[in-house]
Design a protein around this motif. Structure first.
Motif, mmCIF file in Angstrom:
data_model
loop_
_atom_site.group_PDB
_atom_site.id
_atom_site.type_symbol
_atom_site.label_atom_id
_atom_site.label_comp_id
_atom_site.label_asym_id
_atom_site.label_seq_id
_atom_site.Cartn_x
_atom_site.Cartn_y
_atom_site.Cartn_z
ATOM 1 N N TYR A 537 10.688 -21.518 41.498
ATOM 2 C CA TYR A 537 9.910 -20.703 40.567
ATOM 3 C C TYR A 537 9.983 -21.216 39.129
ATOM 4 O O TYR A 537 9.253 -20.733 38.266
ATOM 5 N N LYS A 538 10.845 -22.174 38.864
ATOM 6 C CA LYS A 538 10.972 -22.697 37.510
ATOM 7 C C LYS A 538 9.676 -23.305 36.970
ATOM 8 O O LYS A 538 9.365 -23.148 35.779
ATOM 9 N N PRO A 539 8.885 -24.029 37.780
ATOM 10 C CA PRO A 539 7.631 -24.594 37.247
ATOM 11 C C PRO A 539 6.681 -23.549 36.679
ATOM 12 O O PRO A 539 5.901 -23.857 35.771
ATOM 13 N N LEU A 540 6.724 -22.314 37.195
ATOM 14 C CA LEU A 540 5.865 -21.253 36.666
ATOM 15 C C LEU A 540 6.209 -20.936 35.219
ATOM 16 O O LEU A 540 5.348 -20.507 34.445
ATOM 17 N N TRP A 541 7.460 -21.153 34.857
ATOM 18 C CA TRP A 541 7.941 -20.888 33.497
ATOM 19 C C TRP A 541 7.883 -22.153 32.639
ATOM 20 O O TRP A 541 7.509 -22.099 31.467
ATOM 21 N N ASP A 542 8.224 -23.283 33.254
ATOM 22 C CA ASP A 542 8.305 -24.550 32.502
ATOM 23 C C ASP A 542 6.976 -24.977 31.892
ATOM 24 O O ASP A 542 6.948 -25.616 30.838
ATOM 25 N N LYS A 543 5.879 -24.629 32.554
ATOM 26 C CA LYS A 543 4.588 -25.122 32.054
ATOM 27 C C LYS A 543 4.186 -24.500 30.715
ATOM 28 O O LYS A 543 3.227 -24.947 30.080
ATOM 29 N N TYR A 544 4.919 -23.466 30.295
ATOM 30 C CA TYR A 544 4.632 -22.853 28.988
ATOM 31 C C TYR A 544 5.664 -23.246 27.940
ATOM 32 O O TYR A 544 5.712 -22.657 26.861
ATOM 33 N N VAL A 545 6.477 -24.258 28.251
ATOM 34 C CA VAL A 545 7.479 -24.753 27.305
ATOM 35 C C VAL A 545 7.040 -26.129 26.812
ATOM 36 O O VAL A 545 6.723 -27.010 27.617
ATOM 37 N N ASP A 546 7.051 -26.312 25.518
ATOM 38 C CA ASP A 546 6.677 -27.599 24.924
ATOM 39 C C ASP A 546 7.943 -28.465 24.801
ATOM 40 O O ASP A 546 8.615 -28.476 23.755
ATOM 41 N N TYR A 547 8.240 -29.193 25.877
ATOM 42 C CA TYR A 547 9.447 -30.022 25.872
ATOM 43 C C TYR A 547 9.303 -31.259 24.978
ATOM 44 O O TYR A 547 10.292 -31.940 24.711
ATOM 45 N N SER A 548 8.087 -31.533 24.522
ATOM 46 C CA SER A 548 7.880 -32.700 23.640
ATOM 47 C C SER A 548 8.175 -32.390 22.174
ATOM 48 O O SER A 548 8.167 -33.291 21.338
ATOM 49 N N HIS A 549 8.422 -31.142 21.853
ATOM 50 C CA HIS A 549 8.720 -30.762 20.470
ATOM 51 C C HIS A 549 9.986 -31.490 20.002
ATOM 52 O O HIS A 549 10.968 -31.579 20.736
ATOM 53 N N PRO A 550 9.990 -32.040 18.789
ATOM 54 C CA PRO A 550 11.149 -32.809 18.304
ATOM 55 C C PRO A 550 12.471 -32.047 18.379
ATOM 56 O O PRO A 550 13.501 -32.614 18.752
ATOM 57 N N LEU A 551 12.441 -30.776 18.002
ATOM 58 C CA LEU A 551 13.676 -29.990 18.053
ATOM 59 C C LEU A 551 14.154 -29.780 19.487
ATOM 60 O O LEU A 551 15.360 -29.772 19.760
ATOM 61 N N MET A 552 13.215 -29.638 20.403
ATOM 62 C CA MET A 552 13.565 -29.452 21.819
ATOM 63 C C MET A 552 14.206 -30.725 22.362
ATOM 64 O O MET A 552 15.201 -30.675 23.095
ATOM 65 N N GLN A 553 13.673 -31.867 21.972
ATOM 66 C CA GLN A 553 14.230 -33.131 22.440
ATOM 67 C C GLN A 553 15.582 -33.402 21.791
ATOM 68 O O GLN A 553 16.495 -33.930 22.432
ATOM 69 N N HIS A 554 15.707 -33.037 20.546
ATOM 70 C CA HIS A 554 16.969 -33.268 19.834
ATOM 71 C C HIS A 554 18.108 -32.449 20.466
ATOM 72 O O HIS A 554 19.246 -32.914 20.546
ATOM 73 N N CYS A 555 17.774 -31.252 20.925
ATOM 74 C CA CYS A 555 18.790 -30.381 21.531
ATOM 75 C C CYS A 555 18.875 -30.551 23.051
ATOM 76 O O CYS A 555 19.585 -29.793 23.725
ATOM 77 N N ASN A 556 18.133 -31.534 23.552
ATOM 78 C CA ASN A 556 18.185 -31.838 24.991
ATOM 79 C C ASN A 556 17.820 -30.625 25.844
ATOM 80 O O ASN A 556 18.465 -30.333 26.858
ATOM 81 N N VAL A 557 16.780 -29.924 25.425
ATOM 82 C CA VAL A 557 16.276 -28.785 26.206
ATOM 83 C C VAL A 557 15.357 -29.341 27.281
ATOM 84 O O VAL A 557 14.349 -29.990 26.986
ATOM 85 N N HIS A 558 15.723 -29.120 28.532
ATOM 86 C CA HIS A 558 14.906 -29.640 29.635
ATOM 87 C C HIS A 558 15.011 -28.720 30.831
ATOM 88 O O HIS A 558 15.827 -27.805 30.879
#
Length: 558
Positions: A537-558
């Motif tokens: 069920y994670k893909p249903l939630w993941d598709k609304y997360v912008d993992y390309s955002h610089p802060l997201m990448q800096h904090c290793n949010v995946h």
């Protein structure tokens, strides 16, 4: 002498003929001979294993009923072949003199004794049994390969050695009664282990669900620093005058979320915006705490979300939210309550760990009962939890007729465990007198609230009444759903189940329900932003997360 009269004469004795006596004696002798012959023939019909062991004089005996049953099967020629083919039985095994059957029986008994020997820590004897079982199995395997029955001469040693070991087992009291007692003890031990493991699993699962992932903590820290470092963000927020006007415009669609989770709240706002027909008409009212206030403002100022208006407030600014007005805050001042929920040293050890969670006393969790005070200018709002994903346009919710009720919610009483008796203590007279135990439960997470009707009926006052009655926790364990069921009893309008699909955080859901659902709720411990989240069920939630955002990448949010 004068002869007596006929009436006074003695009766004459009649003698039995000798032929009758001889016939009777002959019949008795014949009967005796028949009895003796039958007694001599009876041992011959008994089913015994023909080979006995010389050492210890141990015999393996098969019951008469089993042999007669097998022998009858052999005589039935039409069914005999089908039975033998289906169960891999040979003529030799059905024979009264079968060595193969004797070996198989010995192996079965030896395997039982082997288990007991291991449980008794008699490893030497267990090793001897295992070795002898292998020897007997090799004999049977070789006989099967060459397709000829075992002979007495080649199996005599194996039968004798196995019989000796079985005799030893009996001397060690490895009998059926001992086996049953040991197995019962083993089952009881396993049940206790399973109970302990389940308890630990629930405890660690709860801890994992409550912990903030390092990546999300990093995101909050980075955003807080960005807010205080970047004057442009603060200036941009102050210059947006249109926001203030929209916050009180009842012609728009107002949603509220109370949360301290930045990423989860972002998914709620983003999914609502992307699936809305008119995102510019949507207003989100976010309430968080002092710790996350700056980070939340920074995130929703630097991201536009398709034109959605977002306002962020902190709960500490609500001066009316104090212990003299709010029963939950008053309970927090009680030392017993603090000990029960924060130190875990309450008296009732049977209380599940999930109820000993301080989040149930969090005002962000209870703020849903004060929505009219938080937004005094609004007439209708849709309340959303931060663990939902929106995948349909929610604007039709604002035109629904609640028929004079305050709360529009999806009922969850398709199963008996979601009725009122599941959540409330019906041994208490107050609960028993006022509420139907079979009344249908409903869910928080996506609710339509008519604030005009709420104020008219003083719903917050009803909530305060039941909270004060539950100061000793005898009406229900803490949480927001039980007091919600009491507060909105008779004031809830059932909605179509497709508006709110629950269970994505703890169970399997029908894919068709997910596809049709307007709001998907990840209620349960397996939140999609945690490692313990349900992968499918994670893909249903993941598709609304912008993992390309610089802060997201800096904090290793995946």
């Amino acid at each position: 002498m004068r002869r007596r009269g006929a009436d006074f004469r003695r009766p004459v004795r009649r003698k039995f003929p000798n032929v009758v006596w001889l016939a009777l004696c002959g019949f008795v002798i014949l009967l005796f001979v028949l009895v003796l012959r039958r007694a001599n023939q009876r041992p011959a019909s008994r089913s015994v294993y023909t080979k006995t062991c010389r050492i210890g004089e141990v015999m393996m005996i098969l019951s008469n009923a089993d042999v007669r049953k097998m022998w009858k099967l052999r005589k039935r020629s039409p069914r005999h072949e089908r039975f033998m083919e289906g169960f891999n039985i040979t003529d030799e095994m059905l024979s009264l003199d079968s060595v193969t059957r004797q070996l198989n029986d010995q192996i079965s008994l030896a395997k039982g004794f082997l288990v007991i020997a291991k449980e008794s820590n008699n490893l030497q004897f267990a090793w001897e049994l295992s070795a002898q079982i292998r020897n007997s199995q090799i004999l049977l395997s070789n006989a099967a390969l060459r397709r000829t029955p075992l002979t007495i001469s080649e199996s005599e040693t194996a039968v004798r050695d196995m019989a000796l070991l079985l005799f030893q087992a009996q001397q060690l009291h490895y009998d059926s009664a001992t086996m049953i007692m040991r197995l019962k003890a083993k089952i009881q031990g396993l049940e206790e282990q399973m109970s302990s493991i389940n308890e630990k699993s629930a405890k660690y699962g709860q801890i994992a669900a409550e912990e903030v992932p390092k990546s999300l903590y990093c995101l909050g820290v980075r955003l807080t620093g960005e807010w205080f470092r970047n004057a442009y963000l603060q200036k941009k927020l102050k210059e947006n005058r249109q926001t203030a006007l929209k916050l009180k415009d009842n012609n728009l669609y107002h949603f509220c979320v109370f949360s301290d989770n930045i990423l989860a709240t972002s998914v709620v706002v983003n999914s609502t915006s992307l699936n809305s027909k008119n995102p510019e008409e949507i207003v989100f009212h976010l309430v968080t705490d002092e710790v996350n206030y700056a980070a939340m403002k920074a995130w929703f100022t630097m991201n536009t979300f398709g034109g959605v208006t977002v306002d962020v407030q902190k709960i500490e600014d609500f001066s009316w939210l104090n212990a003299s007005y709010v029963p939950v805050l008053k309970q927090l001042q009680d030392s017993e309550t603090q000990s029960y929920y924060f130190s875990g040293s309450g008296g009732d050890n049977r209380t599940p760990i999930k109820f000993r969670n301080p989040k149930y006393l969090s005002m962000l969790n209870h703020l849903r009962f004060y929505i009219p005070e938080v937004f005094p200018a609004l007439k209708k709002v849709v309340f959303l939890d931060d663990d939902v994903v929106v995948q349909k346009d929610l604007s039709p919710l604002f035109s629904l007729n609640l028929n004079g009720n305050v709360n529009g919610a999806v009922e969850t009483c398709m199963e008996t465990f979601h009725r009122y008796h599941k959540y409330l203590n019906y041994s208490h007279p107050l609960i028993r007198e006022h509420f139907d135990p079979d009344a249908c439960g409903w869910a928080f997470g996506m609710n339509v609230f008519d604030l005009v009707e709420w104020r008219r009926r003083n719903v917050t006052g009803i909530y305060h009444y039941w909270q004060e009655k539950n100061v000793d926790r005898t009406l229900w364990k803490l949480g927001t759903l039980p007091p919600g069921l009491l507060t909105f009893y008779g004031l809830t309008e059932p909605l179509n189940p497709s508006w709110h699909v629950l269970g994505l955080g703890y169970t399997n859901i029908d894919p068709h329900l997910i596809e049709k659902g307007a709001v998907l709720h990840f209620n349960g411990n397996s939140k999609p932003w945690l490692k313990i989240g349900m992968e499918k069920y994670k893909p249903l939630w993941d598709k609304y997360v912008d993992y390309s955002h610089p802060l997201m990448q800096h904090c290793n949010v995946h």
